[in-house]
Design a protein around this motif. Structure first.
Motif, mmCIF file in Angstrom:
data_model
loop_
_atom_site.group_PDB
_atom_site.id
_atom_site.type_symbol
_atom_site.label_atom_id
_atom_site.label_comp_id
_atom_site.label_asym_id
_atom_site.label_seq_id
_atom_site.Cartn_x
_atom_site.Cartn_y
_atom_site.Cartn_z
ATOM 1 N N TYR A 135 0.888 -1.175 0.000
ATOM 2 C CA TYR A 135 0.000 0.000 0.000
ATOM 3 C C TYR A 135 0.920 1.217 0.000
ATOM 4 O O TYR A 135 1.863 1.290 0.783
ATOM 5 N N THR A 136 0.659 2.207 -0.873
ATOM 6 C CA THR A 136 1.604 3.316 -1.031
ATOM 7 C C THR A 136 0.984 4.662 -0.677
ATOM 8 O O THR A 136 -0.108 5.002 -1.118
ATOM 9 N N LEU A 137 1.742 5.440 0.115
ATOM 10 C CA LEU A 137 1.350 6.788 0.513
ATOM 11 C C LEU A 137 2.485 7.752 0.204
ATOM 12 O O LEU A 137 3.655 7.429 0.407
ATOM 13 N N ALA A 138 2.138 8.938 -0.285
ATOM 14 C CA ALA A 138 3.141 9.975 -0.549
ATOM 15 C C ALA A 138 2.851 11.178 0.338
ATOM 16 O O ALA A 138 1.714 11.655 0.411
ATOM 17 N N PHE A 139 3.892 11.675 1.026
ATOM 18 C CA PHE A 139 3.749 12.781 1.966
ATOM 19 C C PHE A 139 4.340 14.049 1.369
ATOM 20 O O PHE A 139 5.519 14.109 1.048
ATOM 21 N N ASP A 163 -1.770 5.027 -3.708
ATOM 22 C CA ASP A 163 -3.053 4.908 -3.017
ATOM 23 C C ASP A 163 -3.522 6.198 -2.377
ATOM 24 O O ASP A 163 -4.724 6.488 -2.366
ATOM 25 N N LYS A 164 -2.576 6.998 -1.837
ATOM 26 C CA LYS A 164 -3.030 8.157 -1.079
ATOM 27 C C LYS A 164 -1.921 9.203 -0.954
ATOM 28 O O LYS A 164 -0.755 8.878 -0.849
ATOM 29 N N PHE A 176 -3.679 20.248 -5.445
ATOM 30 C CA PHE A 176 -3.600 18.830 -5.790
ATOM 31 C C PHE A 176 -4.715 18.401 -6.744
ATOM 32 O O PHE A 176 -4.616 17.355 -7.374
ATOM 33 N N LYS A 177 -5.746 19.214 -6.838
ATOM 34 C CA LYS A 177 -6.863 18.860 -7.714
ATOM 35 C C LYS A 177 -6.467 18.876 -9.181
ATOM 36 O O LYS A 177 -7.135 18.287 -10.025
ATOM 37 N N ASN A 184 -7.311 7.583 -9.498
ATOM 38 C CA ASN A 184 -7.138 8.810 -8.741
ATOM 39 C C ASN A 184 -6.955 8.507 -7.252
ATOM 40 O O ASN A 184 -7.825 7.907 -6.634
ATOM 41 N N PRO A 185 -5.820 8.892 -6.650
ATOM 42 C CA PRO A 185 -5.615 8.597 -5.228
ATOM 43 C C PRO A 185 -6.433 9.515 -4.330
ATOM 44 O O PRO A 185 -6.912 10.569 -4.757
#
Length: 391
Positions: A135-139, A163-164, A176-177, A184-185
């Protein structure tokens, strides 16, 4: 004396021990892999660690680029083999070879990968690990619109899907839109854990001790200037230096950016400084510590401005006219582009009785580390439930 057969047997034992050790590394399963490249996400991850440990989340830190130095002695630090670490550190567009990605997935199997967005290599790692089932998240560690920040462009050009996103404020989320991903995350407003570091620093800093160490009088007004490094930085550092000549009763303490040697600041202070401005080396007192004794904080475009405002300090950006960032847009900080404007804005800042904005009013959630840790814990629980349902 050992026989040939005994020696041969010992060699085979060593061989199999090495094989099994390699397999142990290859099959190490963890909850979370943090991927750090730059100072920004490294500062955030340092704060996040406390909440992860408290909630029993098993994690490692993969450090590349500048972060490899920051986490070099960390007990949970993980590194991978790259052909030219210095090139990776100095160029955000540098890509990892397939061998490095293969080595990573052979050594570690994270359920979740949580990465900063400062390099193409981080995007590669997210792409690779997602393909392997993570599961991948970008900060995003900055409060400014993502479309305006050069340092994330290599990441955005390389990332395929995730993912998010975790975003520090509601105002930041607007930009970010315009990003296009398939699928689309989700975009989650989570806050900025790095802010929490300044709570600890301010709590531990003794103002009197710092003043004595720096040979400053007990009531001597101090302003901190936090250095930068972009293409326009030197021009506006000169503007700052010229302004200090017009404020002889104020002592200006300058810190250079961790990515630089301080050569620009030293040269201008030597050539045009009037005696009330000095460079404080980074190994003496941190910028955060110095801001505690300051009446105001000046920056070019540094994120130090946000940190200082968080602690109630008036902030003045010294940059080109029309500079647009989160705090300036919200009228929570001042912008000056000439020496005369710097003096005027400084005088307005310290004379102002205006109450500074709360984090909540700026759309920044509080307790970000706890919020991130709880969300990671929730994702892990959902993954475990899903796994049990398929058995």
């Amino acid at each position: 004396m050992k026989s040939y057969a005994d020696s041969l047997c010992a060699l085979f034992v060593c061989f199999f021990i090495n094989i099994f050790s390699s397999n142990a590394l290859a099959t190490e399963n963890i909850d979370l892999l943090l991927v750090a490249y730059d100072q920004g996400e490294s500062n955030a991850f340092k704060q996040l660690e406390k909440a992860l440990k408290k909630r029993g989340i098993n994690y490692r830190i993969l450090s590349i680029g500048r972060a490899a130095e920051i986490f070099r002695n960390h007990p949970l630090n993980l590194t991978i083999s790259v052909p030219d670490p210095e090139q990776l550190r100095n160029n955000r567009e540098t890509v990892l070879p397939r061998s490095a990605l293969a080595e990573l997935s052979q050594r570690i199997n994270p359920k979740i990968v949580y990465s900063g967005m400062a390099s193409a290599a981080q995007a590669q790692i997210l792409n690779h690990m997602k393909a392997n089932g993570s599961y991948t998240l970008a900060f995003y560690d900055n409060f400014d619109p993502i479309t305006n920040k050069k340092y994330v462009q290599a990441f955005l050009e390389t990332i395929r899907t995730l993912d998010k996103f975790h975003i520090p404020s509601s105002a930041t989320a607007v930009s970010f839109k315009d990003l296009v991903f398939c699928p689309n995350p989700l975009y989650v407003i989570i806050g900025q854990p790095a802010l929490e570091a300044w709570d600890d620093i301010y709590r531990q800093t003794d103002n009197q001790f710092v003043r004595l160490e720096l040979n400053l009088g007990p009531n001597e007004p101090v302003v901190v200037f936090a250095g930068g490094y972009d293409d326009t930085y030197e021009e506006y550092f000169r503007v700052f230096i010229e302004a200090t000549r017009k404020l002889p009763s104020v002592t200006f303490l300058v810190t250079h950016h961790p990515k630089t040697s301080g050569e620009v600041e030293r040269r201008w202070i030597k050539e045009r400084g009037a005696g009330n401005v000095r460079l404080v080396e980074n190994n003496r007192n941190s910028t955060a510590v110095l801001t505690k004794i300051s009446v105001a904080v000046m920056v070019h475009k540094s994120s130090i401005g946000t940190m200082a405002l968080y602690k109630g300090k008036p902030v003045i950006y010294i940059a080109e006219p029309g500079t647009d960032n989160f705090l300036i847009r919200q009228k929570a900080a001042f912008l000056a582009s000439t020496p005369k404007e710097v003096v005027k804005k400084f005088q307005s800042a310290i004379a102002s009785d205006k109450q500074f904005f709360s984090l909540e009013s700026l759309g920044i959630p509080d307790q970000p580390s706890l919020s991130i840790a709880i969300e990671i814990e929730t994702i892990l629980e959902d993954m475990r439930r899903s796994e049990s349902d398929t058995l």
